[in-house]
Design a protein around this motif. Structure first.
Motif, PDB file in Angstrom:
ATOM      1  N   MET A   1       0.806  -1.201   0.000  1.00  0.00           N
ATOM      2  CA  MET A   1       0.000   0.000   0.000  1.00  0.00           C
ATOM      3  C   MET A   1       0.849   1.265   0.000  1.00  0.00           C
ATOM      4  N   ARG A   2       1.896   1.272   0.802  1.00  0.00           N
ATOM      5  CA  ARG A   2       2.757   2.448   0.913  1.00  0.00           C
ATOM      6  C   ARG A   2       3.428   2.758  -0.425  1.00  0.00           C
ATOM      7  N   ASP A   3       3.780   1.725  -1.189  1.00  0.00           N
ATOM      8  CA  ASP A   3       4.443   1.943  -2.475  1.00  0.00           C
ATOM      9  C   ASP A   3       3.580   2.747  -3.432  1.00  0.00           C
ATOM     10  N   LYS A   4       2.283   2.437  -3.471  1.00  0.00           N
ATOM     11  CA  LYS A   4       1.364   3.179  -4.361  1.00  0.00           C
ATOM     12  C   LYS A   4       1.273   4.641  -3.919  1.00  0.00           C
ATOM     13  N   THR A   5       1.204   4.852  -2.626  1.00  0.00           N
ATOM     14  CA  THR A   5       1.143   6.217  -2.104  1.00  0.00           C
ATOM     15  C   THR A   5       2.408   6.981  -2.483  1.00  0.00           C
ATOM     16  N   ASP A   6       3.559   6.358  -2.295  1.00  0.00           N
ATOM     17  CA  ASP A   6       4.824   7.001  -2.662  1.00  0.00           C
ATOM     18  C   ASP A   6       4.902   7.254  -4.161  1.00  0.00           C
ATOM     19  N   GLN A   7       4.424   6.308  -4.966  1.00  0.00           N
ATOM     20  CA  GLN A   7       4.387   6.493  -6.428  1.00  0.00           C
ATOM     21  C   GLN A   7       3.561   7.721  -6.781  1.00  0.00           C
ATOM     22  N   ILE A   8       2.403   7.831  -6.166  1.00  0.00           N
ATOM     23  CA  ILE A   8       1.505   8.953  -6.454  1.00  0.00           C
ATOM     24  C   ILE A   8       2.153  10.267  -6.022  1.00  0.00           C
ATOM     25  N   ILE A   9       2.769  10.280  -4.856  1.00  0.00           N
ATOM     26  CA  ILE A   9       3.414  11.509  -4.375  1.00  0.00           C
ATOM     27  C   ILE A   9       4.548  11.924  -5.302  1.00  0.00           C
ATOM     28  N   ARG A  10       5.394  10.987  -5.711  1.00  0.00           N
ATOM     29  CA  ARG A  10       6.497  11.317  -6.642  1.00  0.00           C
ATOM     30  C   ARG A  10       5.950  11.848  -7.966  1.00  0.00           C
ATOM     31  N   ALA A  11       4.901  11.187  -8.479  1.00  0.00           N
ATOM     32  CA  ALA A  11       4.292  11.636  -9.730  1.00  0.00           C
ATOM     33  C   ALA A  11       3.675  13.017  -9.568  1.00  0.00           C
ATOM     34  N   ALA A  12       3.010  13.244  -8.442  1.00  0.00           N
ATOM     35  CA  ALA A  12       2.379  14.539  -8.192  1.00  0.00           C
ATOM     36  C   ALA A  12       3.425  15.650  -8.155  1.00  0.00           C
ATOM     37  N   GLN A  23      -3.204  24.009 -13.260  1.00  0.00           N
ATOM     38  CA  GLN A  23      -3.177  23.358 -14.557  1.00  0.00           C
ATOM     39  C   GLN A  23      -2.985  21.838 -14.474  1.00  0.00           C
ATOM     40  N   ALA A  24      -2.450  21.346 -13.380  1.00  0.00           N
ATOM     41  CA  ALA A  24      -2.250  19.903 -13.223  1.00  0.00           C
ATOM     42  C   ALA A  24      -3.601  19.216 -13.049  1.00  0.00           C
ATOM     43  N   ILE A  29      -1.629  13.053 -13.180  1.00  0.00           N
ATOM     44  CA  ILE A  29      -0.867  12.534 -12.043  1.00  0.00           C
ATOM     45  C   ILE A  29      -1.012  11.013 -11.967  1.00  0.00           C
ATOM     46  N   ALA A  30      -2.232  10.523 -12.136  1.00  0.00           N
ATOM     47  CA  ALA A  30      -2.471   9.074 -12.109  1.00  0.00           C
ATOM     48  C   ALA A  30      -1.690   8.380 -13.230  1.00  0.00           C
ATOM     49  N   LYS A  31      -1.704   8.976 -14.399  1.00  0.00           N
ATOM     50  CA  LYS A  31      -0.964   8.396 -15.535  1.00  0.00           C
ATOM     51  C   LYS A  31       0.533   8.366 -15.229  1.00  0.00           C
ATOM     52  N   GLU A  32       1.067   9.462 -14.714  1.00  0.00           N
ATOM     53  CA  GLU A  32       2.486   9.545 -14.367  1.00  0.00           C
ATOM     54  C   GLU A  32       2.852   8.532 -13.275  1.00  0.00           C
ATOM     55  N   ALA A  33       1.914   8.290 -12.346  1.00  0.00           N
ATOM     56  CA  ALA A  33       2.148   7.346 -11.247  1.00  0.00           C
ATOM     57  C   ALA A  33       1.889   5.903 -11.656  1.00  0.00           C
ATOM     58  N   ASP A  34       1.311   5.725 -12.838  1.00  0.00           N
ATOM     59  CA  ASP A  34       0.953   4.397 -13.339  1.00  0.00           C
ATOM     60  C   ASP A  34      -0.046   3.712 -12.409  1.00  0.00           C
ATOM     61  N   VAL A  35      -1.057   4.501 -12.010  1.00  0.00           N
ATOM     62  CA  VAL A  35      -2.159   3.975 -11.203  1.00  0.00           C
ATOM     63  C   VAL A  35      -3.468   4.471 -11.806  1.00  0.00           C
ATOM     64  N   ALA A  36      -4.560   3.814 -11.452  1.00  0.00           N
ATOM     65  CA  ALA A  36      -5.879   4.274 -11.879  1.00  0.00           C
ATOM     66  C   ALA A  36      -6.225   5.556 -11.127  1.00  0.00           C
ATOM     67  N   GLU A  37      -6.944   6.432 -11.798  1.00  0.00           N
ATOM     68  CA  GLU A  37      -7.321   7.696 -11.160  1.00  0.00           C
ATOM     69  C   GLU A  37      -8.146   7.444  -9.891  1.00  0.00           C
ATOM     70  N   VAL A  38      -8.933   6.397  -9.880  1.00  0.00           N
ATOM     71  CA  VAL A  38      -9.725   6.065  -8.708  1.00  0.00           C
ATOM     72  C   VAL A  38      -8.817   5.725  -7.513  1.00  0.00           C
ATOM     73  N   THR A  39      -7.649   5.130  -7.768  1.00  0.00           N
ATOM     74  CA  THR A  39      -6.684   4.833  -6.705  1.00  0.00           C
ATOM     75  C   THR A  39      -6.169   6.129  -6.090  1.00  0.00           C
ATOM     76  N   LEU A  40      -5.886   7.092  -6.942  1.00  0.00           N
ATOM     77  CA  LEU A  40      -5.435   8.399  -6.472  1.00  0.00           C
ATOM     78  C   LEU A  40      -6.502   9.021  -5.560  1.00  0.00           C
ATOM     79  N   TYR A  41      -7.760   8.973  -5.982  1.00  0.00           N
ATOM     80  CA  TYR A  41      -8.839   9.558  -5.181  1.00  0.00           C
ATOM     81  C   TYR A  41      -9.074   8.781  -3.891  1.00  0.00           C
ATOM     82  N   ARG A  42      -8.892   7.457  -3.927  1.00  0.00           N
ATOM     83  CA  ARG A  42      -9.051   6.669  -2.705  1.00  0.00           C
ATOM     84  C   ARG A  42      -8.018   7.068  -1.658  1.00  0.00           C
TER      85      ARG A  42
END
Length: 186
Positions: A1-12, A23-24, A29-42
């Motif tokens: 779980m922590r890895d996805k959060t870190d991925q999203i933060i780095r991408a953000a 503008q972002a 951000i989800a695309k850059e993090a290689d996660v679904a946008e719903v994961t980002l919102y969760r």
């Protein structure tokens, strides 16, 4: 779980630096993090929440914790380490810092995330702690303002090579120059 959060933060961080907050998009951000946008919102619920998390993480990791660790060192060493660390960090991350300054100036950040104020307050807290440890009676506000000015000028007015690319000797000259001006206010 922590890895996805870190991925999203780095991408953000990458997307916010390139585009700024307004503008972002969460889709980018989800695309850059290689996660679904719903994961980002969760994980973050809103773009604002993600942005604030990113800013707090950067500030905590890069600024506040380091200054507390060196508070008990002698004054010259304390100032030199603060300046060196901050100039190194700011010069390596100048695009993100400029973006944060712009977002702060445009009023796009909540009051508790006003970047210049957070940096200044962190400096004041660390300087006050150092002065208390060393039993120095000096104007904390003035010293924090002076250090803030040094840091800000090095972000906005890059003259030649960025600080992190300078040789050890070139850095030493700059640091000693700033140290002398800081000591003049003690």
């Amino acid at each position: 779980m922590r890895d996805k959060t870190d991925q999203i933060i780095r991408a953000a961080i990458n997307v916010f630096v390139k585009k700024g907050f307004l503008q972002a998009t969460t889709q980018e951000i989800a695309k850059e993090a290689d996660v679904a946008e719903v994961t980002l919102y969760r994980k973050f619920s809103t773009k604002q929440n993600l942005f604030e998390t990113v800013i707090k993480k950067v500030l905590e990791n890069q600024f506040q914790t380091k200054i507390i660790k060196i508070a008990e060192e002698n004054t010259d060493s304390f100032f030199l380490k603060i300046l060196d660390d901050r100039l190194e960090t700011l010069s390596k991350n100048h695009k993100m810092i400029k973006m944060l300054l712009a977002e702060s100036l445009m009023g796009n950040l909540s009051n508790d995330l006003n970047f210049p104020v957070l940096i200044f307050n962190g400096l004041k807290k660390g300087i006050q702690l150092h002065f208390d440890c060393m039993n120095i009676n000096a104007n904390v506000e003035l010293v924090a303002q002076q250090i803030g000015g040094i840091l800000l000028s090095n972000v906005l007015f890059i003259n030649g090579a960025p600080y992190f690319e300078l040789t050890h000797e070139e850095k030493k000259v700059i640091l000693n120059h700033h140290l002398q001006s800081l000591k003049a206010n003690l």
